[in-house]
Motif scaffolding. Structure first.
Motif, PDB file in Angstrom:
ATOM      1  N   SER A 288       0.403  -1.262  -0.162  1.00  0.00           N
ATOM      2  CA  SER A 288       0.423   0.408   0.144  1.00  0.00           C
ATOM      3  C   SER A 288       0.748   1.407   0.136  1.00  0.00           C
ATOM      4  N   CYS A 289       2.300   1.338   0.786  1.00  0.00           N
ATOM      5  CA  CYS A 289       3.092   1.782   1.034  1.00  0.00           C
ATOM      6  C   CYS A 289       3.332   2.307  -0.578  1.00  0.00           C
ATOM      7  N   THR A 290       3.931   1.935  -1.148  1.00  0.00           N
ATOM      8  CA  THR A 290       5.109   1.873  -2.260  1.00  0.00           C
ATOM      9  C   THR A 290       4.018   2.011  -3.528  1.00  0.00           C
ATOM     10  N   PHE A 291       2.427   2.418  -3.651  1.00  0.00           N
ATOM     11  CA  PHE A 291       1.837   2.387  -4.292  1.00  0.00           C
ATOM     12  C   PHE A 291       1.491   3.365  -4.154  1.00  0.00           C
ATOM     13  N   ARG A 292       0.502   4.078  -3.149  1.00  0.00           N
ATOM     14  CA  ARG A 292       0.698   5.109  -2.835  1.00  0.00           C
ATOM     15  C   ARG A 292       1.612   6.795  -2.951  1.00  0.00           C
ATOM     16  N   MET A 293       2.855   5.275  -3.029  1.00  0.00           N
ATOM     17  CA  MET A 293       4.269   6.507  -3.077  1.00  0.00           C
ATOM     18  C   MET A 293       3.637   7.265  -4.468  1.00  0.00           C
ATOM     19  N   ALA A 294       4.355   6.003  -5.459  1.00  0.00           N
ATOM     20  CA  ALA A 294       4.268   5.968  -7.019  1.00  0.00           C
ATOM     21  C   ALA A 294       2.981   6.838  -7.249  1.00  0.00           C
ATOM     22  N   VAL A 295       1.847   6.673  -6.895  1.00  0.00           N
ATOM     23  CA  VAL A 295       0.978   7.427  -7.279  1.00  0.00           C
ATOM     24  C   VAL A 295       1.218   8.963  -6.776  1.00  0.00           C
ATOM     25  N   ASN A 296       0.923   9.443  -5.649  1.00  0.00           N
ATOM     26  CA  ASN A 296       1.110  10.616  -4.913  1.00  0.00           C
ATOM     27  C   ASN A 296       2.614  11.240  -5.274  1.00  0.00           C
ATOM     28  N   GLY A 297       3.424  11.205  -5.596  1.00  0.00           N
ATOM     29  CA  GLY A 297       5.093  11.133  -4.958  1.00  0.00           C
ATOM     30  C   GLY A 297       5.408  11.352  -5.855  1.00  0.00           C
ATOM     31  N   PHE A 298       4.866  10.285  -7.389  1.00  0.00           N
ATOM     32  CA  PHE A 298       5.867  10.400  -8.428  1.00  0.00           C
ATOM     33  C   PHE A 298       4.983  10.477  -9.911  1.00  0.00           C
ATOM     34  N   ALA A 299       3.708  10.831  -9.393  1.00  0.00           N
ATOM     35  CA  ALA A 299       2.834  10.708 -10.498  1.00  0.00           C
ATOM     36  C   ALA A 299       2.651   9.628 -11.105  1.00  0.00           C
ATOM     37  N   ASN A 300       2.523   7.835 -11.023  1.00  0.00           N
ATOM     38  CA  ASN A 300       3.005   6.837 -11.746  1.00  0.00           C
ATOM     39  C   ASN A 300       1.847   5.664 -10.721  1.00  0.00           C
ATOM     40  N   ASP A 301       1.096   5.535 -11.464  1.00  0.00           N
ATOM     41  CA  ASP A 301       0.352   4.592 -11.369  1.00  0.00           C
ATOM     42  C   ASP A 301      -0.161   3.782 -12.430  1.00  0.00           C
ATOM     43  N   LEU A 302       0.418   2.278 -11.811  1.00  0.00           N
ATOM     44  CA  LEU A 302       1.089   1.446 -12.766  1.00  0.00           C
ATOM     45  C   LEU A 302      -0.431   0.692 -13.002  1.00  0.00           C
ATOM     46  N   THR A 303      -0.822   0.743 -12.038  1.00  0.00           N
ATOM     47  CA  THR A 303      -2.764  -0.495 -12.444  1.00  0.00           C
ATOM     48  C   THR A 303      -3.506   1.017 -13.464  1.00  0.00           C
ATOM     49  N   GLN A 304      -3.268   2.451 -14.146  1.00  0.00           N
ATOM     50  CA  GLN A 304      -3.420   2.391 -14.934  1.00  0.00           C
ATOM     51  C   GLN A 304      -2.810   2.024 -16.249  1.00  0.00           C
ATOM     52  N   THR A 305      -1.365   1.321 -16.317  1.00  0.00           N
ATOM     53  CA  THR A 305      -1.467   1.509 -17.871  1.00  0.00           C
ATOM     54  C   THR A 305      -0.580  -0.602 -17.907  1.00  0.00           C
ATOM     55  N   SER A 306      -0.574  -0.886 -16.439  1.00  0.00           N
ATOM     56  CA  SER A 306      -0.728  -2.358 -16.662  1.00  0.00           C
ATOM     57  C   SER A 306      -1.528  -3.192 -16.192  1.00  0.00           C
ATOM     58  N   LEU A 307      -2.084  -4.163 -17.119  1.00  0.00           N
ATOM     59  CA  LEU A 307      -3.154  -5.045 -16.747  1.00  0.00           C
ATOM     60  C   LEU A 307      -2.617  -6.379 -15.875  1.00  0.00           C
ATOM     61  N   ILE A 308      -1.166  -7.042 -15.645  1.00  0.00           N
ATOM     62  CA  ILE A 308      -1.327  -7.011 -14.249  1.00  0.00           C
ATOM     63  C   ILE A 308      -1.265  -6.967 -12.849  1.00  0.00           C
ATOM     64  N   TRP A 309      -0.433  -5.615 -13.440  1.00  0.00           N
ATOM     65  CA  TRP A 309      -0.652  -4.991 -11.779  1.00  0.00           C
ATOM     66  C   TRP A 309      -2.281  -4.284 -11.499  1.00  0.00           C
ATOM     67  N   CYS A 310      -2.482  -4.189 -12.715  1.00  0.00           N
ATOM     68  CA  CYS A 310      -4.517  -3.928 -11.954  1.00  0.00           C
ATOM     69  C   CYS A 310      -5.261  -4.824 -11.426  1.00  0.00           C
ATOM     70  N   LYS A 311      -4.758  -6.221 -12.335  1.00  0.00           N
ATOM     71  CA  LYS A 311      -5.102  -7.379 -11.193  1.00  0.00           C
ATOM     72  C   LYS A 311      -4.737  -8.037 -10.273  1.00  0.00           C
ATOM     73  N   LEU A 312      -3.018  -7.759 -10.412  1.00  0.00           N
ATOM     74  CA  LEU A 312      -2.951  -8.303  -9.219  1.00  0.00           C
ATOM     75  C   LEU A 312      -2.966  -7.980  -7.506  1.00  0.00           C
ATOM     76  N   ARG A 313      -2.853  -6.349  -7.818  1.00  0.00           N
ATOM     77  CA  ARG A 313      -2.831  -5.538  -7.042  1.00  0.00           C
ATOM     78  C   ARG A 313      -4.521  -6.091  -5.796  1.00  0.00           C
ATOM     79  N   PRO A 314      -5.301  -5.792  -6.266  1.00  0.00           N
ATOM     80  CA  PRO A 314      -6.265  -6.360  -5.588  1.00  0.00           C
ATOM     81  C   PRO A 314      -6.215  -7.460  -4.704  1.00  0.00           C
TER      82      PRO A 314
END
Length: 287
Positions: free
Chosen positions: A70-96
């Motif tokens: 959760s922390c690395t995901f929020r850090m990537a989204v809010n700190g680096f504006a990089n949301d892998l769940t919107q670009t990677s189908l694997i991560w979109c399914k794996l994270r939930p």
């Protein structure tokens, strides 16, 4: 116009840097807390072979993985504006899959440890006999398998579409997640079970004084019950329990210092022996 846009850009950069630093602080303090919790609970003999201790260790391990995700995901989204769940189908399914599995396993363990502490402090011997390390390992393993299997539909129903990105687009499964997963599985049910059995365990501990139990065992049961009632991290255990603070001091200062001293002594002994052998070899070569 340019000055206002530059100020806005500066504010965005500062907020991003602030988010990154705070996220790193939370991440590393959380990692240290969970690892310290595991280290203390596994290195003190009084906690060995105790089902409630096993549950607390298992919970710390699960929460450690959950926090890292959760922390690395929020850090990537809010700190680096990089949301892998919107670009990677694997991560979109794996994270939930991982998030819901770790969440439900952790909540199950919270319920298990409350029930176990209620049983182990019970007045009735046949209930106390139900509290075993074998049962604790079995229940934790079964819960892990069940909730990872429960997460399989998340893999199938999470999709990436242009309108809403990574999301659930099946209405039936969306209703299940909204009204059963969030409301019941992660909300009402674990709260009721853990609260009920924690209160019963607290009541049992209050009655322990009347029974013929050694003082050391009474203190231990009271400490475990307090830790279960507090439901918090390593830091909350430190704040709420003077006994736990002494145990942490004993493990980190006394035990770790002894191990360090032994290693230094062993290294010095090896160095001395090596030097003696080298000196003897030099003398023999001279002769």
């Amino acid at each position: 116009m340019s000055s206002s846009s530059s100020v806005a850009e500066l504010i965005i950069i500062v907020s991003q840097q602030y988010t990154i630093y705070i996220s790193f602080l939370i991440l590393f303090s959380g990692i240290f807390g969970h690892i310290s919790n595991i280290f203390v609970l596994t290195h003190l003999k009084i906690f060995h072979r105790n089902p409630s201790t096993f549950y607390l260790i298992a919970e710390s391990i699960v929460d450690l993985f959950q926090m890292m995700i959760s922390c690395t995901f929020r850090m990537a989204v809010n700190g680096f504006a990089n949301d892998l769940t919107q670009t990677s189908l694997i991560w979109c399914k794996l994270r939930p899959l991982l998030t819901q599995s770790f969440t439900l396993i952790s909540l199950n363990i919270i319920c298990f440890v409350a029930i176990d502490q209620c049983l182990s402090t019970s007045y009735y011997p046949f209930l106390r006999q139900k509290s075993t390390i074998k049962l604790a390992k079995s229940l934790t393993t079964i819960a892990t398998i069940i909730w990872f299997l429960h997460g399989v539909p998340f893999v199938f129903f999470f999709e990436i579409q242009s309108k809403y990105g990574c999301n659930i687009y099946n209405q039936n499964f969306r209703n299940y997640v909204t009204y059963f997963y969030y409301l019941i599985l992660t909300g009402v049910l674990p709260i009721i079970i853990s609260t009920l059995f924690s209160v019963l365990a607290y009541r049992n501990v209050r009655r322990i004084v009347r029974r013929q139990i050694p003082i050391r065992r009474r203190k231990f049961d009271q400490q475990l019950t307090a830790m279960i009632l507090v439901r918090g991290s390593f830091y909350l255990f430190l704040i709420s329990s003077t006994r736990f603070r002494r145990q942490v001091k004993h493990v980190f200062i006394n035990k770790c210092w002894r191990i360090y001293c032994r290693r230094i002594i062993r290294c010095n002994q090896v160095a001395a022996i090596t030097q003696a052998i080298t000196s003897e070899y030099d003398l023999q070569s001279i002769e």
